[in-house]
Write a protein that holds these residues in place. Structure first.
Motif, mmCIF file in Angstrom:
data_model
loop_
_atom_site.group_PDB
_atom_site.id
_atom_site.type_symbol
_atom_site.label_atom_id
_atom_site.label_comp_id
_atom_site.label_asym_id
_atom_site.label_seq_id
_atom_site.Cartn_x
_atom_site.Cartn_y
_atom_site.Cartn_z
ATOM 1 N N GLY A 1 0.800 -1.223 0.000
ATOM 2 C CA GLY A 1 0.000 0.000 0.000
ATOM 3 C C GLY A 1 0.829 1.267 0.000
ATOM 4 N N TYR A 2 2.019 1.221 0.545
ATOM 5 C CA TYR A 2 2.858 2.428 0.604
ATOM 6 C C TYR A 2 3.850 2.500 -0.553
ATOM 7 N N TRP A 3 4.566 1.400 -0.819
ATOM 8 C CA TRP A 3 5.669 1.465 -1.777
ATOM 9 C C TRP A 3 5.222 1.423 -3.228
ATOM 10 N N VAL A 4 4.149 0.710 -3.550
ATOM 11 C CA VAL A 4 3.668 0.726 -4.936
ATOM 12 C C VAL A 4 3.264 2.145 -5.358
ATOM 13 N N PRO A 5 2.462 2.870 -4.563
ATOM 14 C CA PRO A 5 2.173 4.273 -4.926
ATOM 15 C C PRO A 5 3.420 5.149 -4.991
ATOM 16 N N ARG A 6 4.379 4.937 -4.095
ATOM 17 C CA ARG A 6 5.606 5.744 -4.138
ATOM 18 C C ARG A 6 6.378 5.478 -5.427
ATOM 19 N N LEU A 7 6.460 4.208 -5.820
ATOM 20 C CA LEU A 7 7.157 3.869 -7.065
ATOM 21 C C LEU A 7 6.444 4.446 -8.282
ATOM 22 N N LEU A 8 5.127 4.624 -8.159
ATOM 23 C CA LEU A 8 4.344 5.213 -9.249
ATOM 24 C C LEU A 8 4.232 6.728 -9.104
ATOM 25 N N ARG A 9 5.088 7.280 -8.225
ATOM 26 C CA ARG A 9 5.255 8.733 -8.069
ATOM 27 C C ARG A 9 4.042 9.458 -7.498
ATOM 28 N N LEU A 10 3.267 8.790 -6.649
ATOM 29 C CA LEU A 10 2.264 9.521 -5.871
ATOM 30 C C LEU A 10 2.955 10.230 -4.725
ATOM 31 N N SER A 11 2.319 11.252 -4.191
ATOM 32 C CA SER A 11 2.915 12.000 -3.083
ATOM 33 C C SER A 11 2.989 11.129 -1.840
ATOM 34 N N ARG A 12 3.826 11.531 -0.898
ATOM 35 C CA ARG A 12 3.950 10.758 0.342
ATOM 36 C C ARG A 12 2.630 10.707 1.117
ATOM 37 N N PRO A 13 1.902 11.839 1.280
ATOM 38 C CA PRO A 13 0.602 11.754 1.981
ATOM 39 C C PRO A 13 -0.374 10.810 1.301
ATOM 40 N N GLN A 14 -0.400 10.797 -0.031
ATOM 41 C CA GLN A 14 -1.288 9.875 -0.743
ATOM 42 C C GLN A 14 -0.854 8.423 -0.530
ATOM 43 N N SER A 15 0.447 8.187 -0.524
ATOM 44 C CA SER A 15 0.963 6.829 -0.310
ATOM 45 C C SER A 15 0.665 6.345 1.102
ATOM 46 N N ILE A 16 0.771 7.249 2.072
ATOM 47 C CA ILE A 16 0.442 6.900 3.456
ATOM 48 C C ILE A 16 -1.036 6.515 3.547
ATOM 49 N N ALA A 17 -1.883 7.310 2.888
ATOM 50 C CA ALA A 17 -3.325 7.035 2.918
ATOM 51 C C ALA A 17 -3.625 5.653 2.345
ATOM 52 N N ILE A 18 -3.015 5.324 1.209
ATOM 53 C CA ILE A 18 -3.264 4.025 0.583
ATOM 54 C C ILE A 18 -2.693 2.906 1.442
ATOM 55 N N GLY A 19 -1.517 3.140 2.031
ATOM 56 C CA GLY A 19 -0.926 2.133 2.918
ATOM 57 C C GLY A 19 -1.833 1.814 4.095
ATOM 58 N N MET A 20 -2.392 2.841 4.715
ATOM 59 C CA MET A 20 -3.298 2.630 5.847
ATOM 60 C C MET A 20 -4.593 1.958 5.402
ATOM 61 N N GLU A 21 -5.109 2.393 4.261
ATOM 62 C CA GLU A 21 -6.369 1.838 3.764
ATOM 63 C C GLU A 21 -6.236 0.344 3.491
ATOM 64 N N ILE A 22 -5.091 -0.051 2.968
ATOM 65 C CA ILE A 22 -4.875 -1.447 2.611
ATOM 66 C C ILE A 22 -4.422 -2.271 3.811
ATOM 67 N N GLY A 23 -3.672 -1.650 4.709
ATOM 68 C CA GLY A 23 -3.161 -2.378 5.869
ATOM 69 C C GLY A 23 -4.199 -2.614 6.951
ATOM 70 N N ILE A 24 -5.208 -1.746 7.024
ATOM 71 C CA ILE A 24 -6.256 -1.874 8.045
ATOM 72 C C ILE A 24 -7.530 -2.369 7.370
ATOM 73 N N HIS A 25 -7.715 -3.672 7.392
ATOM 74 C CA HIS A 25 -8.875 -4.281 6.737
ATOM 75 C C HIS A 25 -10.116 -4.201 7.623
ATOM 76 N N ASN A 26 -11.273 -4.310 6.978
ATOM 77 C CA ASN A 26 -12.537 -4.390 7.703
ATOM 78 C C ASN A 26 -12.722 -5.833 8.183
ATOM 79 N N GLY A 27 -11.945 -6.182 9.216
ATOM 80 C CA GLY A 27 -12.002 -7.542 9.742
ATOM 81 C C GLY A 27 -13.374 -7.905 10.280
ATOM 82 N N THR A 28 -14.105 -6.898 10.734
ATOM 83 C CA THR A 28 -15.463 -7.147 11.247
ATOM 84 C C THR A 28 -16.341 -7.756 10.175
#
Length: 296
Positions: free
Chosen positions: A216-243
């Motif tokens: 979630g973090y490094w793929v967006p960074r490699l595709l040249r998204l900004s760091r805040p956007q990469s952080i957002a995607i990393g969190m979105e993907i890392g924190i699943h709706n386990g419920t």
């Protein structure tokens, strides 16, 4: 496998309250933002829908999990991001608006991708005759259980914004309590399996969690998204709706398999610690960039 009437009633109600809380935080603008900023949303969705199930599949094979546990891992991988990702993204200086948009869009898409991934997993991992395919009627049940409360929450926010604002915090607190109860139910329903497989399932869940954050973090960074956007995607993907994953696994109307809920229950505990550590690490980079005026 018998199911208590209390469980049959509790799971849809609990999930409905949690999804209502999501709806109270969403507006139609969150969906419209996809048209205005399609690239980061598409990158996030590809990571979530394509890369994560593939990574989870190979992790599951690598740990040689028992069939029902393997399906449970894939069910977890197919689940959308959780609303807690928004909070973690905010604390880590991520793009929270992107988080909200990804949660909104992926919650809709997951209604269709989750049954597909679960069906493929059941066919691959379960012995012949053990598979419990999610037919169209069950997909429709998931649609109503998940998106119905979200739509109600969005409608309340649109028609009565003051009421929505007043309800948002209590519903979040109640959602957290319900999540804890659902995790306890998931573990207690199949305690012996949990005790037997906790070390290997915990290791697999931790490995998948770290892989989720990294993708979630490094793929967006490699595709040249900004760091805040990469952080957002990393969190979105890392924190699943386990419920959602646990509810679908336990629900007598759907999978009705307690063992399949164990991976999501373990992941639901682990992810808060790893996401906190990840947030601390990436936020240091944002602070340095802000200090030097070179935010990218």
């Amino acid at each position: 496998m018998t199911a208590s009437p209390l469980l049959t009633l509790f799971l849809p109600v609990a999930l409905g309250i949690i999804m209502l809380g999501l709806g109270l935080s969403l507006t139609l603008a969150d969906f419209a933002r996809v048209v205005r900023y399609p690239r980061p949303v598409l990158i996030g969705l590809v990571c979530q829908i394509v890369l994560l199930p593939l990574a989870c599949f190979f992790i599951t094979l690598g740990f040689a999990l028992e069939a029902a546990l393997a399906v449970g891992m894939m069910l977890l991988a197919a689940s959308p991001g959780g609303t807690t990702a928004n909070l973690y993204s905010h604390l880590a200086h991520g793009d929270v608006a992107l988080n909200i948009t990804l949660t909104a869009v992926n919650s809709v898409i997951a209604i269709f991708t989750m049954p597909l991934i679960v069906n493929l997993s059941l066919v691959y991992f379960m012995d012949e005759g053990q598979a419990i395919p999610l037919q169209f009627g069950k997909v429709l049940q998931v649609f109503v259980i998940v998106l119905g409360p979200v739509a109600i929450g969005m409608l309340v926010r649109r028609l009565a914004p003051a009421l929505a604002a007043a309800l948002e915090k209590p519903v979040k607190i109640l959602s957290a309590l319900l999540l804890a109860v659902i995790i306890v139910i998931a573990v207690s329903k199949d305690w012996q399996t949990f005790v037997t497989y906790a070390p290997v399932v915990g290791a697999a869940a931790l490995c998948f969690n770290l892989a989720s954050l990294a993708v979630g973090y490094w793929v967006p960074r490699l595709l040249r998204l900004s760091r805040p956007q990469s952080i957002a995607i990393g969190m979105e993907i890392g924190i699943h709706n386990g419920t959602l994953a646990i509810a679908l696994a336990l629900s007598p109307m759907l999978l009705n398999n307690h063992t399949m809920a164990i991976p999501a229950a373990i992941y639901g505990v682990l992810m808060f610690f790893t996401a906190g550590a990840f947030g601390w690490w990436v936020s240091r980079g944002v602070k340095k960039e802000v200090a030097t005026g070179a935010v990218v």
